[in-house]
Each structure stands twice: as structure tokens, then as C-alpha cells.
Design a protein around this motif. Structure first.
Motif, PDB file in Angstrom:
ATOM      1  N   LEU A 127       0.821  -1.219   0.000  1.00  0.00           N
ATOM      2  CA  LEU A 127       0.000   0.000   0.000  1.00  0.00           C
ATOM      3  C   LEU A 127       0.848   1.260   0.000  1.00  0.00           C
ATOM      4  N   ALA A 128       2.098   1.123   0.476  1.00  0.00           N
ATOM      5  CA  ALA A 128       2.971   2.292   0.535  1.00  0.00           C
ATOM      6  C   ALA A 128       3.564   2.627  -0.831  1.00  0.00           C
ATOM      7  N   MET A 129       3.423   1.731  -1.763  1.00  0.00           N
ATOM      8  CA  MET A 129       4.072   1.924  -3.055  1.00  0.00           C
ATOM      9  C   MET A 129       3.354   2.997  -3.876  1.00  0.00           C
ATOM     10  N   ASP A 130       4.147   3.804  -4.529  1.00  0.00           N
ATOM     11  CA  ASP A 130       3.614   4.873  -5.371  1.00  0.00           C
ATOM     12  C   ASP A 130       2.767   4.258  -6.498  1.00  0.00           C
ATOM     13  N   GLY A 131       1.581   4.760  -6.676  1.00  0.00           N
ATOM     14  CA  GLY A 131       0.725   4.258  -7.749  1.00  0.00           C
ATOM     15  C   GLY A 131      -0.270   3.203  -7.304  1.00  0.00           C
ATOM     16  N   VAL A 132      -0.172   2.760  -6.055  1.00  0.00           N
ATOM     17  CA  VAL A 132      -1.105   1.746  -5.566  1.00  0.00           C
ATOM     18  C   VAL A 132      -2.349   2.417  -4.999  1.00  0.00           C
ATOM     19  N   VAL A 133      -3.504   1.918  -5.391  1.00  0.00           N
ATOM     20  CA  VAL A 133      -4.781   2.516  -4.989  1.00  0.00           C
ATOM     21  C   VAL A 133      -5.355   1.824  -3.761  1.00  0.00           C
ATOM     22  N   GLY A 134      -5.149   0.531  -3.698  1.00  0.00           N
ATOM     23  CA  GLY A 134      -5.703  -0.203  -2.567  1.00  0.00           C
ATOM     24  C   GLY A 134      -5.517  -1.689  -2.760  1.00  0.00           C
ATOM     25  N   ALA A 135      -5.959  -2.445  -1.770  1.00  0.00           N
ATOM     26  CA  ALA A 135      -5.816  -3.896  -1.852  1.00  0.00           C
ATOM     27  C   ALA A 135      -6.895  -4.541  -1.009  1.00  0.00           C
ATOM     28  N   ILE A 136      -7.280  -5.746  -1.378  1.00  0.00           N
ATOM     29  CA  ILE A 136      -8.211  -6.502  -0.544  1.00  0.00           C
ATOM     30  C   ILE A 136      -7.636  -7.891  -0.322  1.00  0.00           C
ATOM     31  N   THR A 137      -8.049  -8.511   0.755  1.00  0.00           N
ATOM     32  CA  THR A 137      -7.564  -9.860   1.070  1.00  0.00           C
ATOM     33  C   THR A 137      -8.755 -10.791   1.290  1.00  0.00           C
ATOM     34  N   GLY A 138      -8.425 -12.027   1.561  1.00  0.00           N
ATOM     35  CA  GLY A 138      -9.460 -13.005   1.877  1.00  0.00           C
ATOM     36  C   GLY A 138     -10.306 -12.587   3.073  1.00  0.00           C
ATOM     37  N   ALA A 139      -9.714 -11.822   3.968  1.00  0.00           N
ATOM     38  CA  ALA A 139     -10.478 -11.364   5.120  1.00  0.00           C
ATOM     39  C   ALA A 139     -11.612 -10.429   4.673  1.00  0.00           C
ATOM     40  N   ASP A 140     -11.328  -9.581   3.673  1.00  0.00           N
ATOM     41  CA  ASP A 140     -12.381  -8.711   3.131  1.00  0.00           C
ATOM     42  C   ASP A 140     -13.439  -9.526   2.401  1.00  0.00           C
ATOM     43  N   VAL A 141     -12.957 -10.547   1.698  1.00  0.00           N
ATOM     44  CA  VAL A 141     -13.895 -11.418   0.971  1.00  0.00           C
ATOM     45  C   VAL A 141     -14.866 -12.067   1.956  1.00  0.00           C
ATOM     46  N   LEU A 194     -14.826 -11.337  -7.424  1.00  0.00           N
ATOM     47  CA  LEU A 194     -13.628 -10.838  -6.741  1.00  0.00           C
ATOM     48  C   LEU A 194     -13.267  -9.430  -7.221  1.00  0.00           C
ATOM     49  N   ILE A 195     -13.305  -9.203  -8.513  1.00  0.00           N
ATOM     50  CA  ILE A 195     -12.940  -7.889  -9.039  1.00  0.00           C
ATOM     51  C   ILE A 195     -14.034  -6.860  -8.702  1.00  0.00           C
ATOM     52  N   ALA A 196     -15.284  -7.314  -8.680  1.00  0.00           N
ATOM     53  CA  ALA A 196     -16.362  -6.422  -8.254  1.00  0.00           C
ATOM     54  C   ALA A 196     -16.130  -5.968  -6.809  1.00  0.00           C
ATOM     55  N   LEU A 197     -15.747  -6.912  -5.962  1.00  0.00           N
ATOM     56  CA  LEU A 197     -15.455  -6.554  -4.567  1.00  0.00           C
ATOM     57  C   LEU A 197     -14.279  -5.588  -4.477  1.00  0.00           C
ATOM     58  N   ALA A 198     -13.265  -5.843  -5.314  1.00  0.00           N
ATOM     59  CA  ALA A 198     -12.100  -4.957  -5.317  1.00  0.00           C
ATOM     60  C   ALA A 198     -12.531  -3.551  -5.709  1.00  0.00           C
ATOM     61  N   SER A 199     -13.439  -3.444  -6.659  1.00  0.00           N
ATOM     62  CA  SER A 199     -13.938  -2.135  -7.077  1.00  0.00           C
ATOM     63  C   SER A 199     -14.732  -1.485  -5.943  1.00  0.00           C
ATOM     64  N   LYS A 200     -15.565  -2.295  -5.304  1.00  0.00           N
ATOM     65  CA  LYS A 200     -16.385  -1.761  -4.216  1.00  0.00           C
ATOM     66  C   LYS A 200     -15.510  -1.216  -3.094  1.00  0.00           C
ATOM     67  N   LEU A 201     -14.497  -1.978  -2.729  1.00  0.00           N
ATOM     68  CA  LEU A 201     -13.713  -1.627  -1.549  1.00  0.00           C
ATOM     69  C   LEU A 201     -12.616  -0.606  -1.831  1.00  0.00           C
ATOM     70  N   THR A 202     -12.194  -0.485  -3.103  1.00  0.00           N
ATOM     71  CA  THR A 202     -11.182   0.528  -3.406  1.00  0.00           C
ATOM     72  C   THR A 202     -11.827   1.789  -3.988  1.00  0.00           C
TER      73      THR A 202
END
Lengths: 288, 166, 826
Positions: C60-74, C259-267
Motif C-alpha cells: 500500500l505504501a508503493m507509489d501508484g497503488v490505490v488499494g488492496a483486498i484480502t481473503g479477510a475482506d472477501v 472478486l474484481i467487483a469486490l475490489a472495485s467496491k472496496l477501493t
């Protein structure tokens, strides 16, 4: 599958390239045709700090004939070799081998120096260099040195080139006029690395065999010269019985590994079969 | 942030300039920076051939070349095959002989076949098979493609003869 | 049926113009929305491991990163997908508690571009506790095997014992009983275009739009809506006009859609994910590897009395819907083209630490016929009969059509003996046998193989319930399932040209061309007058649970919807013209593109004329006629019924037939197999476009050959994938493709308006059988018979080598003089 970050340099001369290699102290990779290195980068199996791209050094691409040797600049494309009249005339085994390297679009970019420095033991060029007793010229900070084929290949994907050296030239003695030759390969699918390949050359002297050369591809960690099998032919001539005996001997000389495509036993067996086939075809083409 | 590099090249006869990271693959540069999405990505390790283009007149895989390496080069992609609103004879032959179904390997197949026919203008069927074995197709079983390339060889060979006669 | 006869012609494809010029629109080509971000998926390197925690900080600290989700979010934001069995398997769109195969998604990183996303994915730290793995389905059922799903308690996801007729009696009454064990490999579809998903979850209007190269079935729409906690009208699936091949596998994109829908929702951004080839080989989908135990009971004259199948289908880490279709998809055609009435099927579905499975061209039929046709040859051997003869004695005769199989299938039409004879005649079977005798005398391994198959098309989705116990299905809360439906809308514009709108998801089958042929014939136009739009969108198209382009549906159900819509429209045009002409509609007909009087001369109204009048002057319409010139038809098969209490189900709606003959030679030194002749005869009813139909056969045959000789998703004993690249997973090239001799027999289906059936899967289901039988025949002097695929030269050589020690080289003699026992190929 995108490559990781790296510094990129496209030096205009070998000296400049050598300077860059020194600067990165072993963390840089030399990029030649890229047909093996680029996939490794895309898979992120290779993560060099920098790429030193030799493609902007035109002086590394040539084919000349000198003192009975054919000299090929390391950056000579496989495609150029395939269509070279000199290679056709003097190194027909190299020409035959070239047609078996991947596919034409791969040969457009792939280079002879890159293939040898990559040292895939299943590849065609290491086997041909070994069979023809060729050598390569390496240039490093201390100047040039010549490395004979038998001293070049150490193990899988490993050569005796130092990290600060660049392979700049490949030299192969012109094949004797009338030499018979063949490269027999067995692959599960066209264009793949061979499960086993056998490079053969025979020089006839009437019924006798003046010189026999037999080298494997895919039968172990390096291309293997099958000297004991060659000796049978040089002693007994090119009779069917001698060829059978040489083929049997060939399969005893190798200790190949197993992978998902073939067992070690099958590879050993194929070594004998393809030795026989290569010799028969070479014999059919030999004059003298 | 890695240093950016400038890439100037000609694609389908048109000069382009772009800036990208040195690690950017040529196929991504063509597709993203130049918006030439006809060239497809199938494996990104140089096996499937979907990304094949003509690089300075010769077929090459654009997924295992860097964009920066193409600086100063001339590239032909599938978008450049059609001339004056007319399909290239090779394209025409693919249509005539059902040399494509889903069309995904087709750009790579066309560019590979074009280069192959240049090196071998009158191939046998076995030679055509070997020539196009550089590209994987999952739809056609290759028969339609083989027929198309052989037919195109006849058309193009005929054209060459006419040209050399004038 | 046809006014001008476009149907039956090899009309060149309209799709080709865009595809040949680089102007196709595949999922990766054009961003449907601005400011897309790109995802990279973090995947388990372990075959089996408990997930202890995640550390996203570096990523998440990397330049250009918007966000991330894990199995815990799933786990927190979604539900598991429904599975087709009662075992308590929790299948989420990413690993939540444990990873159960190499490549299982564990996290998603979203970044400005794909390069950065992959950089960040490298920095995601997941801590794992590695667990012992199991990959072999028989080993997985042993009591001490590692268990993947603790809640299930074992690795058995499902077991059904199905009994039809009286198999015990058949085996008691038999003169001969033959037993064999077979292994079928895990291989996939590997379309050249991989999966791709773009998702935008709009937080304001609550609509989640998912663009993807998903092929259906759209039953996955309600299931995904449930997973994401959305009502159906807030989840929109859009499929681009071009899909780069599928062959079954693109029905399994749905976990990534979630999974990608969730990534969109959460980011909070629109997210694009294009699967790479390594991911595809590791983690998309394949057919099952199966261990099969077969038994066959027959009389001395070769009449089959009954069979027993015992199957262990390996579905990998989770049983994912539509599995266990691997066992039950062919229920209606379990007996193939043969007449026997007694059958017992014991189908176990086993979970192991391998990539998940699902439909792959010929869904489960490649397995079925590899075994059955292998058994037919073993029966011929045992009885000393020619393999042709033993098949002829058991074939369902033409007079029996339509034929109800003991398992509930309704074979709608066909003349199997005729098609078989045609194949034998084309191959010159007698001559081949003489050639074989000569070859054997010369010490060569020459073999001839046969394979016959019923080619099922258009699945009746009711088949999936065969996996459930009849008592379970009898509960009042259980909702029966059945159906096979497609829709089409045809509209005439004010200038008299036609637009046909479909809700299908073609992957190279040429729907636009085929539909233009049908509509042109129905309306007396030329195909160029018909523009076909087939971009699936669940918000705008008429669709249902079974919609999609899978199971060779289009040639049968899709074309039927088109024909019916055209006929509906035609009826309206006739009624309108009748009103204009002041004549009863019965005296008019639609002929040569115009409505005319059936008899005598008189005025006629062309489509163009009627269209202009109807659009410009609604007053001219008869009273009660709806304005506008369009018609929508939804075609559904009435023979698609839910599975009955005796486990009988008509699992498909149309059934074609395939008869094949192949001659091969095996190199005694290298064990390389050379195909000398390959004849395939198909009966798919009316063929609408022979060029397209034959293209399907060529492709299907080579896919089957891939599975028989080259392709296998191979794992080591510890569950590590050995074939994660196209260097190791061998897709056949043009050099491996055999020359194929194709012929058709036409038995029109009585169930479809055009008489057509599907044939998209075709020879993919017969080639494994026919080449295994041919190679077995070639090596019969050594007593070798093939019971395992793929037949790699290395494995085959080992068998030859072993057998060579106990058998003499091939000799002349009766071509079928092979011993009835011999070492199986392992």
C-alpha cells in the motif's frame, strides 16, 4: 506477467557495455536476442538491477571466414545464419540446426551468442558448437580470451563466462568438404526443445571413417561429446554393424534426467536410436 | 519511479512518439500507448505467437521485446495490412478459407504467414504447417489456415510474376 | 423452410472483416469507462496451507497503488457461492481460511497500471502454515489422507449410485464379463485469449457493472448477485462482442467477476484485471482427471446386457458449480449409441489440492467414450469378433428413433448404422485391415481404431440435480430445475432492413453470419440486409437462467429462437398486408421477400414497402395491431424436464451422432504415433453453414488429440504444478494436426424449427477414444492396450519395452489375434 523494474542501457560499443557490467558488479544482465531472457523477466524469475542491451552494437553482427574458421559475431541473428551462403557452404550442420531453433519469428531476434551464453543443454547451438569443436571469444575488463566448447558449458544454464565478460564471437572450423552431417531431434511437438537431439558429422575416407563427431542435446546438464561412440566408427568404419555398436555405446554414455516429458530411461534409449538415425543420414550425405 | 525513455518509431507507415518505462513490453506500448489493439497478448512468454508483428520487415514476438528496443524501427501490425480499403490477399484468403474463428490468434497468424511467404513463396503443405506452427490456434484445427496460406501463396506468387513481367 | 436457400450454404463470415483487420473488440481492447485501475492477484504458492495473516503495508505504501483486498475482506463482504452438492463446502471467490491449491487467489492489489500492480503484489506478505497435500483421487479417499474441508470431514464431495434396469441380473446372465480400469487426464481449454474482467461498483446508484468475456450460463448472474449481496437489477453483466475462444472454460470466470467487483467496491475505483497465461494454467479451470472402473456384461454373440461405471472425478480444491457435471452432464446419453438397458453408475466426486474444474469441450463425454469405446474393443477381443461387428450388434436402429434411453435421454433423431457404414466405407475399412496384415508381416505397428458416440447438445440444466439424492429432491422446499431457453429479437427499420438482436456470447462460432442466413431465408432477403447484434447485456437483453453460449447450444436453441422471431414478424407483415389489401390473411403468403396472394396475380407488398408504411403511418395498421415492426421470440425445449425420482433425466435436448475411424502407425523405436487416416462422420441434423460446421469439427478433433497425446496439467505428489507455462503445457501446433476426412449424414431434429442440432464439441469427445483404440490395435501383438491418457512417447515406449521382453515382434496372422490380457500402459 510484466517484467520488474530495471535500469536499461543500450551501449554503442562493447567497451561501453563492459563498463556497465563492471558498474553493476554482477547485478546486470546482458540482453541479446531476448528470446529466453525476456520470458524469464516476464515471469519475474530473473530480477536484474539492469539490462545491458547489446542490440545497438552493430559491430557484433557479422559472418566471416578466416583461416579455415567461420567467425560469427555474437549478435548475429539466427535468421541471418539460416539464410547465410557462407554458413550453407562451410557449416551446413549449423544451418540445419538453426532451422530447428524455435520458429522463424524466434530466429528473427534470437542470436547465436545469446543461445550459447544461455547454455540450455537441450538447445541446438551448444550441441553443434561442441560437435564441431568450436570456440567462443569472451571479452572482459582484462581483455579477450578464447574458450573452447568443451570448457564453456558447466551445467544447466551455466557457462564459464565471468559476470563481467561478454561473449563477443563464435568460431567454428569449417566442416571438411564432403563431410556428412545430421541433426536428429525428437520432440513431443514441433519447434520445442528436443527431448533428445544428436548432432553428427562423419568424414569418410573410402570405406573408412576419418572423423566422427557425435554430440547430444537434452541428455544431461551440458551437451555431451560421445567420444567412445565416435571411436568405434573411426576404428571400424561406417558399416551397419559399427553404427549399431556406436548407437549402443552412445546410450550407455549418457546419464540424462527425467522430467514431465520423458523418463531418464527413455532419453537414454532415444540417444541410441537418434545416434543411429543421425549417423545413417550423415553417411548418406557424405562424399569421399 | 524508473527513468522514462522516449520511443520514436514508425508503425504502419505512420511516425509515432511515446514515453514509457524501459521495462514496458513492445506489445503493451502498441496496445496502450498507440491504441493499436489489433495485436493481441496470449502468453507473454513467446510461445503462442498472438503478438507477432513485423519488426523491420521480419516477424517477431512483441511480448518478449521491450518498447525501447523498437526505438527507430519500422513496425507493421495487423492494422497496416489493408491497403486503400482493400483486404490484403492473405486476409482475403483467410476469409475465403475459414482461416479464423474467434480471431484472437489471427493477427499473429497473419503476420507470421506474411513473413513466411516472403521466405518461401511457393510452399508445400508440410512447409506451410511448419511455417505457421509458430502460432497457436485453438479454434480451427489449423486446416482452414493451412488452406488459406496455400491459396494466398498462389495469389501472391501470381502477382509477383505479373510485377516482374512489367 | 427456405425461400432462397441461404441455409445450407457456406456463406463467408461477416465477423471476419473486423477480426482480420485488427478491429475486433475483445475485453482487453477498449476501456468501457475512463480512469480504469488495474489489478494483480496475489496467489497461494502452497498446494495446501492455513492462512495466518496478511501484511499489506509495503504494497500500500508503493507509489501508484490505490488499494488492496484480502481473503479477510472477501469473508466480511461476500457470501460463498452455492455449490451443486449438499456437502458443506464453502467456496468463496478467494481463499479465506486456507489455500487449497497452488494459484488460489488470496489477495488483490489495485494500482495505476498493471506493472505497478504486479510490483505491489510482490510486496504483499501472507503468512501461511503449510499443510500436507493430496492430489490423487484414490489416495484422497484413504482414511489417513489430508482433509481439505474440515466441515465436510473427508475429501468426498459427493457420491451417487444410480441404477437403471437390473444390472445385477445382467451380470448374472452374462456369458462374458469384462473389467478394466481407466485414467483420464486433467486438461483444459486454453483459449488463446485468457480471462478478463472489468468492474465498476458505483457507490451512489448502487449498480455494479461487470464487463467480462464470460460465456454464460447466466444462472451465474443471480448466484453472483447473492454472493455480492446485490439485487438482480443492481448487477449488470456486459459481454463484449468478441471473445477469443472458450471451449467451456469461460463459463468459470464468475469467481473472478465477484472478486474484481469486490475490489472495485472496496477501493472505490473501476478495476480491470486481465488474467495472464501463468494464472490461466494454474488457476482457471480444467476438465477433471478421473479414475474409472468399468465392467461390461455381454452374451457370446456380442450383445451387451449391461454395464457398471465406477468413477472418481477429481474436482480439485473445491467443488465449484456446475460440478459435479463432470459425472452427470451426460446422464441421458450414458449408454451412448447402444441398446443395453441395465446400468449401474457409482459416481464419486473427490476434492484434492489441484486447480478447480468445470466444463471443457465435450464436458465429460471425452471421459465417457474413452472408457466405453475401449470396453467395446475389449469385448471384441474377448469374443474374437471384429470391433465393427460388436458395435453393429448393439447399435440403436434408425427405426427406434426417437429413442428413450434407460437413463432418461430422448435421442431425437438419427440413423446410427448408416452413419457408421458411411465412415467405414470412406475409410475403406476392409482395405485398411489388409494393409495392416501386410504391415504386421513387415514388423510394423499399424493399428485401426473405431469410436462411436452420441453427441449431446443443449444441456437441460435440470441434469445438475442428478447429483442430489432423490429423497433430497422430494422435499417440499426443494425447487426442481429444468430448461434450455434462448431469445432473439428481430426488427425492421423504416427503410426495410433488418436488425437481429441476440443475447448470446459467441466465441468464434460465427453467430452473426448464421443468423443473417436464417433471417434472410425467412424474410426473403439476402444476408447483407440483416445486421446481427450479439453483445450480451443483462440490463437490455431478454435472457434467462440457461442463456449463454455453451453446450453447443446455438446451432439448436439459438437458431430456433431466431427462426421463430422471424416467423412471428412475418405473420405480422402478412396480417398488415392483408389489411392493406383488404384480403383475408389466409389467402396471402410471404414469398420472395414480399407478401403476395397465394393464387392469381394481384398487388404485392415488399418488406421495404410495408416497413415504410408501418413506421410512417400508424393509422394504416389494422385495429388492435401493435405499432412497430419487431418480434421477440423465446424458444425453450419442452423435452427439458427435471430429473425424475428414478434419476432419469433428458440431460440434453438434441442428440447428434459421431462415427470415426482412425489408422495409426507406432514407431517401434521412438514410440511416436503417426496418424495415417482419420475419418469422421457427423449427424448434426440440418447444417446451416457447412463451412462453419466443419470448422468446429476440425477444432474439436484437435482439442481431443491434445488431451489424448500432448496436454496435461501435471502436478507432483506434493501438489506443485509442473506445467505452468506453454513450454510445458503442450497445445498442438499445425504440425501435430492430422488431415481429417469429414462427411455428414443429415437426420433433421424434429424438435427444432430448422431441424438443426449443435455440434460445437463434436470430435473432441471421440478422438481420445478413437486414437487410444487405434494405438491399442497397433500394439496388440505385444498385448498392450491403452487405458490411460495422454499417450506420451515416453510412457508408450516403456510399455513397449516391458511387453517386448515377454512378447515376440509383430507377426502376420489374424489382425485381431491379440491376447486378451496384457500389461496396461501406466
Amino acid at each position: 506477467m510484466k517484467p520488474p523494474k530495471f535500469d536499461y542501457h543500450a551501449p554503442r560499443s562493447v567497451d561501453e557495455a563492459l563498463g556497465l557490467l563492471q558498474r553493476y558488479g554482477g547485478d546486470a544482465k546482458v540482453l541479446a536476442g531476448g528470446q529466453s531472457l525476456m520470458p524469464l523477466l516476464n515471469f519475474r524469475l530473473s530480477r536484474p538491477a539492469a539490462l545491458v542491451d547489446l542490440n545497438r552494437i552493430p559491430s557484433l553482427a557479422y559472418i566471416t571466414e578466416q583461416d579455415g574458421q567461420v567467425r560469427l559475431g555474437a549478435m548475429t541473428r539466427q535468421r541471418t545464419i539460416e539464410f547465410s551462403p557462407v554458413v550453407k557452404e562451410r557449416l551446413p550442420l549449423l544451418r540445419e540446426a538453426t532451422k530447428l531453433v524455435g520458429h522463424l519469428p524466434i530466429r528473427t531476434r534470437g542470436t547465436i551468442g545469446g543461445s550459447l551464453a544461455h547454455a540450455d543443454p537441450s538447445a541446438e547451438y551448444p550441441a553443434v558448437l561442441t560437435a564441431l569443436e568450436g570456440e567462443v571469444v569472451a571479452r572482459g575488463p582484462k581483455g579477450e580470451r578464447v574458450i573452447k566448447a568443451k570448457n564453456l558449458f558447466r551445467t544447466y544454464l551455466t557457462t564459464s563466462l565471468e559476470p563481467d565478460e561478454i561473449l563477443v564471437e563464435v568460431r567454428m572450423p569449417a566442416m571438411p568438404a564432403g563431410a556428412g552431417f545430421a541433426l536428429e531431434e525428437f520432440a513431443r511437438r514441433h519447434g520445442d526443445f528436443a527431448i533428445i537431439g544428436i548432432a553428427a558429422m562423419v568424414v569418410r575416407d573410402g570405406p573408412r571413417c576419418r572423423t566422427a563427431r557425435l554430440t547430444t542435446a537434452g541428455a544431461g546438464p551440458v551437451p555431451l561429446r560421445l567420444r567412445a561412440a565416435e571411436e568405434i566408427l573411426e576404428r571400424d568404419g561406417l558399416t551397419d554393424a559399427a553404427i549399431e555398436a556406436a548407437a549402443r555405446r552412445a546410450s550407455e554414455l549418457v546419464s540424462p534426467d527425467a522430467d514431465i516429458h520423458a523418463s531418464a530411461d527413455y532419453r537414454r534409449h532415444l540417444t541410441g536410436v537418434l545416434t543411429k538415425r543421425a549417423l545413417k543420414r550423415a553417411l548418406g550425405a557424405a562424399r569421399g | 519511479m524508473a527513468e522514462m525513455v522516449t520511443v520514436r518509431l514508425k508503425v504502419n507507415g505512420v511516425a509515432h512518439e511515446g514515453r514509457c518505462e524501459p521495462r514496458k513490453l513492445l506489445v503493451d506500448f502498441l496496445r496502450e500507448d498507440l491504441e493499436l489493439t489489433g495485436t493481441h497478448i496470449g502468453c507473454e512468454h513467446g510461445i503462442c505467437g498472438a503478438c507477432t508483428i513485423l519488426f523491420n520487415g521480419e516477424a517477431a514476438r512483441s511480448c518478449i521485446m521491450l518498447a525501447v528496443q523498437a526505438d527507430g524501427s519500422e513496425i507493421l501490425t495487423v492494422e497496416g495490412l489493408m491497403q486503400n480499403g482493400t483486404l490484403h490477399p492473405l486476409q482475403e484468403a483467410f476469409r475465403e478459407h475459414h482461416g479464423l474463428q474467434c480471431g484472437f490468434c489471427t493477427p499473429g497468424m497473419l503476420m507470421t504467414a506474411l513473413d513466411f511467404l516472403k521466405t518461401n513463396p511457393s510452399p508445400t503443405e508440410a512447409e506451410v504447417r511448419e511455417g505457421i506452427s509458430a502460432v497457436l490456434c485453438r479454434c480451427t484445427g489449423y486446416q482452414g489456415i493451412v488452406n488459406a496460406v496455400r491459396a494466398a501463396a498462389r495469389t501472391l506468387g501470381g502477382a509477383a510474376k505479373v510485377e516482374s513481367g512489367t | 423452410m427456405s425461400d432462397q436457400g441461404w441455409i445450407g450454404k457456406s456463406v463467408k463470415r461477416v465477423e471476419d472483416y473486423r477480426l482480420l483487420t485488427g478491429r475486433g473488440t475483445y475485453i482487453d481492447d477498449h476501456p468501457p469507462v475512463a480512469n480504469l485501475c488495474h489489478a494483480a492477484i496475489v496467489r497461494s504458492p502452497h498446494p495446501h496451507a492455513r492462512i495466518l495473516g496478511y501484511d499489506l503495508s509495503a504494497a500500500l505504501a508503493m507509489d501508484g497503488v490505490v488499494g488492496a483486498i484480502t481473503g479477510a475482506d472477501v469473508l466480511k463482504h461476500s457470501k460463498p457461492f452455492s455449490v451443486g452438492v449438499t456437502a458443506p463446502v464453502q467456496y468463496f471467490c478467494a481463499a479465506t481460511d486456507k489455500a487449497r491449491f497452488v494459484g488460489e487467489p488470496v489477495a488483490v492489489v489495485v494500482a495505476r497500471d498493471r506493472y505497478v500492480a504486479e510490483d505491489a503484489a510482490d510486496l504483499v506478505q501472507v503468512s501461511y502454515e503449510p499443510l500436507p497435500a493430496v492430489v490423487d483421487p484414490e489416495r484422497a479417499l484413504e482414511p489417513d489422507a489430508p482433509v481439505l474441508h474440515e466441515a465436510v470431514g473427508s475429501n468426498l464431495a459427493n457420491n451417487r449410485r444410480l441404477v437403471y434396469g437390473d444390472p445385477d441380473r445382467a451380470f448374472r446372465d452374462a456369458d462374458v464379463v469384462i473389467k478394466e480400469r481407466f485414467r483420464f487426464p486433467k486438461y483444459g481449454s486454453t483459449p488463446i485469449e485468457t480471462y478478463g474482467v472489468i468492474a465498476r461498483w458505483d457507490a451512489l446508484d448502487g449498480v455494479c457493472t461487470v464487463w467480462s468475456n464470460f460465456m454464460g450460463p447466466f444462472i451465474m448472474h443471480p448466484l453472483t448477485a447473492r454472493v455480492l449481496g446485490l439485487p438482480g437489477n443492481k448487477l449488470r453483466f456486459i459481454v463484449p462482442p468478441d471473445i477469443g475462444g472458450s471451449f467451456g472454460i469461460k463459463s468459470l470466470i464468475y469467481p473472478y467477476m465477484a472478486l474484481i467487483a469486490l475490489a472495485s467496491k472496496l477501493t472505490g475505483v473501476a478495476v480491470k484485471w486481465i488474467e495472464d497465461r501463468h494464472e490461466h494454467l494454474m488457476a482457471s479451470s480444467t476438465g477433471t482427471d478421473r479414475v474409472a472402473y468399468r465392467e461390461l456384461a455381454a452374451k457370446k454373440d456380442g450383445t451387451i446386457l449391461g454395464m457398471r461405471f465406477r468413477w472418481l472425478d477429481n474436482v480439485g480444491g473445491y467443488i465449484r458449480s456446475p460440478e459435479p457435471g463432470c459425472s452427470f452432464r451426460p446422464t441421458g446419453n450414458f449408454v451412448g449409441p447402444y441398446r443395453f438397458q441395465n446400468l449401474e453408475v457409482d459416481a464419486s466426486t473427490v476434492m484434492t489440492n489441484k486447480c478447480l474444474t468445470g466444463p471443457n469441450r465435450g464436458y465429460a463425454c471425452g471421459h465417457l467414450y474413452f472408457e466405453t469405446e475401449g470396453m467395446m474393443d475389449r469385448l471384441a477381443d474377448t469374443l474374437g469378433l471384429d470391433p465393427v461387428e460388436v458395435r453393429r450388434r448393439n447399435l440403436i436402429p434408425a427405426a427406434a428413433m426417437p429413442y428413450r434411453t434407460p437413463t432418461g435421454g430422448l435421442y431425437d433423431s438419427g440413423d446410427y448404422p448408416q452413419a457408421f457404414d458411411k465412415a467405414l466405407e470412406m475409410a475403406k475399412y476392409g482395405e485398411l485391415r489388409r494393409e495392416q496384415a501386410k504391415a504386421r508381416a513387415a514388423g510394423r505397428y499399424f493399428g485401426i481404431g473405431l469410436a462411436l458416440a452420441v453427441d449431446p447438445s443443449v444441456s437441460n440444466m435440470g441434469y445438475v440435480a442428478t447429483a442430489l439424492d432423490p429423497q433430497f429432491r422430494a422435499k417440499p422446499e426443494y425447487l426442481p430445475k429444468s430448461g434450455a431457453v434462448d431469445s432473439a429479437t428481430i426488427k425492421v427499420d423504416p427503410l426495410g432492413r433488418v436488425i437481429a438482436i441476440l443475447g448470446t456470447t459467441p466465441q468464434g462460432q460465427g453467430h452473426q453470419t448464421v443468423v443473417s442466413q436464417i433471417v434472410a431465408d425467412e424474410l426473403g432477403l439476402v444476408p447483407e440486409d440483416v445486421t446481427v447484434v450479439d453483445e450480451m447485456d443483462t440490463f437490455t437483453r431478454v435472457w434467462s437462467i440457461s442463456s449463454g453460449t455453451y453446450s453447443s447450444r446455438f446451432g439448436s436453441v439459438g437458431t430456433s429462437a431466431v427462426a421463430l422471431a422471424a416467423r412471428k414478424l412475418k405473420k405480422k407483415l402478412v396480417e398488415y398486408a392483408a389489411h392493406l389489401m383488404d384480403m383475408p390473411p389466409e389467402q396471402l403468403e410471404f414469398r420472395d421477400g414480399a407478401v403476395r396472394a397465394k393464387q392469381g396475380k394481384g398487388p404485392s407488398y415488399s418488406v421495404k414497402d410495408l416497413a415504410g408504411r408501418a413506421h410512417w403511418n400508424t393509422e394504416s395498421l389494422p385495429e388492435g395491431m401493435e405499432p412497430g415492426l419487431q418480434a421477440t421470440a423465446v424458444f425453450g425445449f419442452t423435452v427439458a424436464k427435471a430429473v425424475d425420482a428414478e434419476d432419469r433425466v433428458n440431460s440434453s435436448n438434441t442428440y447428434g451422432f459421431i462415427a470415426e475411424v482412425m489408422a495409426v502407425e507406432v514407431d517401434p523405436e521412438t514410440a511416436a504415433i503417426k496418424i495415417l487416416r482419420y475419418v469422421t462422420v457427423h449427424d448434426a441434423g440440418t447444417i446451416i453453414n457447412p463451412m462453419i460446421a466443419e470448422g468446429q469439427i476440425y477444432g474439436g478433433a484437435l482439442h481431443g488429440l491434445g488431451g489424448a497425446l500432448y496436454e496435461e496439467l501435471a502436478y507432483d505428489e506434493d501438489g506443485n504444478l509442473l506445467t505452468g507455462t506453454f513450454m510445458d503445457y503442450l497445445v498442438p501446433t499445425a504440425c501435430e494436426a492430422p488431415t481429417i476426412e469429414i462427411a455428414h449424414v443429415v437426420s433433421p431434429s424434429p424438435l427444432t424449427p430448422l431441424g438443426s442440432k449443435g455440434l460445437g464439441e463434436s470430435s473432441s469427445m471421440t478422438v481420445p477414444a478413437v486414437i487410444a483404440n487405434a494405438v491399442s490395435d497397433a500394439l496388440s501383438p505385444l498385448g498392450i492396450r491403452i487405458n490411460e491418457l495422454p499417450m506420451t512417447p515416453s510412457k508408450l515406449w516403456k510399455a513397449i519395452e516391458r511387453a517386448g521382453r515377454s512378447h515376440a515382434a509383430p507377426t502376420a496372422g489374424h489382425p485381431r489375434s491379440r491376447p486378451t490380457t496384457g500389461p496396461p500402459v501406466q
